[in-house]
Design an enzyme around this catalytic site. Structure first.
Site, PDB file in Angstrom:
ATOM      1  N   GLU A  11      24.794  64.627  -2.474  1.00 36.84           N
ATOM      2  CA  GLU A  11      23.526  64.982  -3.126  1.00 36.84           C
ATOM      3  C   GLU A  11      23.567  66.399  -3.679  1.00 36.84           C
ATOM      4  O   GLU A  11      22.695  67.230  -3.404  1.00 36.84           O
ATOM      5  CB  GLU A  11      22.354  64.804  -2.158  1.00 36.84           C
ATOM      6  CG  GLU A  11      22.106  63.344  -1.823  1.00 36.84           C
ATOM      7  CD  GLU A  11      20.804  63.096  -1.077  1.00 36.84           C
ATOM      8  OE1 GLU A  11      20.306  64.031  -0.425  1.00 36.84           O
ATOM      9  OE2 GLU A  11      20.297  61.974  -1.152  1.00 36.84           O
ATOM     10  N   GLU A  49      23.581  55.318  -0.248  1.00 36.36           N
ATOM     11  CA  GLU A  49      22.432  55.503   0.644  1.00 36.36           C
ATOM     12  C   GLU A  49      21.232  54.782   0.054  1.00 36.36           C
ATOM     13  O   GLU A  49      20.992  54.858  -1.154  1.00 36.36           O
ATOM     14  CB  GLU A  49      22.038  56.990   0.793  1.00 36.36           C
ATOM     15  CG  GLU A  49      22.984  57.829   1.585  1.00 36.36           C
ATOM     16  CD  GLU A  49      22.496  59.271   1.761  1.00 36.36           C
ATOM     17  OE1 GLU A  49      21.271  59.503   1.819  1.00 36.36           O
ATOM     18  OE2 GLU A  49      23.359  60.148   1.835  1.00 36.36           O
TER      19      GLU A  49
HETATM   20  P1  P53 Z   1      15.775  62.012   5.980  1.00 32.80           P
HETATM   21  C1  P53 Z   1      15.862  63.853  -0.827  1.00 32.80           C
HETATM   22  C2  P53 Z   1      15.822  62.749  -1.643  1.00 32.80           C
HETATM   23  C3  P53 Z   1      16.625  61.692  -1.363  1.00 32.80           C
HETATM   24  C4  P53 Z   1      17.506  61.755  -0.279  1.00 32.80           C
HETATM   25  O1  P53 Z   1      16.551  61.707   4.617  1.00 32.80           O
HETATM   26  C5  P53 Z   1      17.561  62.869   0.507  1.00 32.80           C
HETATM   27  C6  P53 Z   1      16.714  63.882   0.257  1.00 32.80           C
HETATM   28  C7  P53 Z   1      16.710  65.043   1.149  1.00 32.80           C
HETATM   29  O2  P53 Z   1      17.851  65.770   0.934  1.00 32.80           O
HETATM   30  O3  P53 Z   1      18.479  63.076   1.522  1.00 32.80           O
HETATM   31  C8  P53 Z   1      19.379  62.094   1.940  1.00 32.80           C
HETATM   32  O4  P53 Z   1      16.790  61.995   7.043  1.00 32.80           O
HETATM   33  C9  P53 Z   1      20.565  62.748   2.649  1.00 32.80           C
HETATM   34  C10 P53 Z   1      20.715  62.362   4.105  1.00 32.80           C
HETATM   35  C11 P53 Z   1      19.342  62.158   4.708  1.00 32.80           C
HETATM   36  C12 P53 Z   1      18.714  60.976   3.992  1.00 32.80           C
HETATM   37  O5  P53 Z   1      18.581  61.224   2.611  1.00 32.80           O
HETATM   38  O6  P53 Z   1      15.152  63.323   5.782  1.00 32.80           O
HETATM   39  O7  P53 Z   1      21.791  62.513   1.987  1.00 32.80           O
HETATM   40  O8  P53 Z   1      21.481  63.337   4.775  1.00 32.80           O
HETATM   41  O9  P53 Z   1      19.336  61.950   6.083  1.00 32.80           O
HETATM   42  C13 P53 Z   1      17.365  60.601   4.535  1.00 32.80           C
HETATM   43  O10 P53 Z   1      14.772  60.923   6.124  1.00 32.80           O
END
Ligand code: P53
Length: 479
Positions: free
Chosen positions: A179, A377
């Site tokens: 990211e 993801e």
């Molecule tokens: P948590 C923003 C937008 C989309 C994905 O997030 C994001 C973010 C925040 O950086 O992060 C990703 O755990 C990231 C993971 C993270 C996951 O989304 O805050 O690559 O490390 O855990 C989910 O709910």
């Protein structure tokens, strides 16, 4: 399901996590302190605090993670039971180079990943490895100022060369920076800090500092891609962006152009990594704002020679912008003019749920680069409560994933998008990145550890575990 909606054979079904969110063992095996180790726990609405080193009296959730470091064999067996074809995680830089600027790597750290990859390969699970996922050595932040310092490029390339060589016969799929475009939100300390160890608002010209960091990471990524292809021509090395499509709130032309400009601000990160040169809109922006970005003479050539092989991306939500909503500032993207989209619902954390947006995003990315995509993801963070017999019936998570997989299949089968695989986030419950919570969960596998401190890290299967097992077994037919 109609035959025309089939996914290709060999499709990489799996799951994703990151080292710092699962491993724990923060001071085991010679590991150094990473930036994730100095971030306290928060909650929705309560920011995580970045402390000056590890300080007594604070709670740092990443120190224990979910103890994957000691439980990985059990977890990999569960992934295999679900039928995973691949598993995405990252290598903690601080296990290999504890401070980041050493000449020689730490053998105990290298051995840990050898053992993990062997365990995966034993079950025929392909490791998919991110080189940098929010966990650079804290020492490089303290002593060098993080990625704002050009020297960090060389440290990162050294680290990457060591692991690309060491695991060249075990790992085929790589990504450079997780990211990388999150730091676009330079207004919010956490986002700059996780991507590059820099708090941009401490710089005199924060946005210029963000672009300087971005340039250093582009050079590093390009060098690593080239080096990787020399080490093993079969390597597939991707870039990785957070794909948050920004829609115009209305069909008013001004809203449409505002949305396009917002997307440019995030697309520059994949444009340069996929195409090997800066887009005109960024060069014009620098000239207009008087930004002076330091580059070396051969950087342009380095970028050209180091284009990534595929676009890895996360997809959780979409956003909308409106011209006359100025002053509204979105906590995730940092954009002005962000408004709620009345046509979609949101999670308890305000992330807007938009499965159709995934199909839209896939088309946008594929048309832009004409290179394979990898959804590395996607997922639904929620508070899970066991029922009377102790089972977590996470139908809300199944509904979210099913709806996204349906749209993903349309992008592949109707629109012709080339897609390598799909790895839902947090397949094993882990520490939330944005809030540092245990209670914001994504997993098919439950980890018994809670924000109130209770729990013994034991693992359990949620309802979604057998659902996903059947999705994989049918190659996405039985949803
Ligand atoms: P948590 C923003 C937008 C989309 C994905 O997030 C994001 C973010 C925040 O950086 O992060 C990703 O755990 C990231 C993971 C993270 C996951 O989304 O805050 O690559 O490390 O855990 C989910 O709910």
């Amino acid at each position: 399901m109609s035959a025309e909606l089939q996914l290709p054979k060999g499709f990489l079904w799996g799951g994703a996590v990151a080292a710092h969110q699962v491993e724990g063992g923060w001071d085991q095996g010679g590991k150094g302190v990473s930036i994730a180790d100095v971030m306290t726990g928060g909650s929705h609405g309560v920011d995580r605090v970045i402390t000056d080193g590890v300080q007594p009296g604070h709670f740092y959730p990443n120190h224990k993670g979910v103890e994957f470091y000691s439980h990985y064999k059990q977890d990999v067996a569960l992934f295999a039971e679900m039928g995973f074809k691949c598993f995405r995680t990252s290598i903690a830089w601080t296990r290999i180079f504890p401070n980041g600027d050493e000449q020689q790597p730490n053998e105990a750290g290298l051995q840990f990943y050898d053992d993990l990859f062997d365990e995966l390969l034993k079950y025929g699970i392909e490791p998919v490895i991110t080189l940098s996922h929010f966990e650079m050595p804290y020492h490089l932040v303290k002593e060098y100022g993080g990625w704002h310092n050009r020297k960090v490029v060389d440290f990162f390339v050294r680290f990457s060369e060591v692991v690309l060589n060491r695991y060249k016969s075990k790992v085929k799929y790589w990504m450079t920076f997780n990211e990388i475009n999150n730091q676009r939100n330079w207004q919010y300390p956490l986002f700059g800090y996780c991507c590059s160890g820099v708090i941009f608002t401490e710089h005199e010209k924060p946005e210029q500092a963000m672009y300087q960091v971005m340039h250093h990471q582009f050079v590093a990524s390009a060098k690593v891609v080239k080096l990787g292809h020399d080490i093993n021509p079969d390597f597939q090395i991707g870039c990785m962006i957070a794909m948050v499509p920004v829609y115009p709130f209305s069909c008013h032309p001004d809203d449409v152009v505002l949305a396009q400009e917002s997307m440019h601000q995030r697309y520059v990160f994949s444009d340069v990594q996929m195409r090997g040169y800066y887009p005109a809109y960024t060069l014009k922006e620098w000239a207009r704002k008087g930004y002076d970005i330091q580059m070396e003479a051969d950087d342009a050539e380095t970028l050209r020679q180091g284009c990534a092989d595929y676009v890895g991306f996360s997809y959780y939500m979409s956003n909308a912008v409106k011209t006359d909503a100025s002053g509204v500032d979105d906590p995730i993207t940092g954009f002005e003019g962000v408004v709620k989209n009345p046509h979609v619902k949101a999670s308890d954390w305000g992330w807007q749920i938009d499965p159709v947006g995934l199909r839209y995003a896939m088309n946008e990315l594929y048309e832009r680069y004409q290179k394979p995509l990898f959804i590395v993801e996607n997922g639904f963070g929620a508070i899970d409560k066991p029922n009377a017999s102790g089972v977590i019936e996470d139908d809300y998570r199944i509904d979210y994933l099913r709806a996204h997989i349906e749209e993903m299949k349309k992008a592949v089968a109707y629109d012709g998008v080339e897609l390598m695989g799909y790895t839902p986030w947090g397949c094993l419950d882990c520490v939330s990145f944005t809030t540092g919570q245990y209670d914001k969960r994504y997993g098919f596998i439950h980890v018994n550890k809670n924000d109130d401190g209770s729990g013994d890290f034991s693992r359990g299967k949620k309802k979604s575990f057998s659902w996903y097992q059947q999705v994989i077994a049918s190659n996405g037919e039985n949803l």
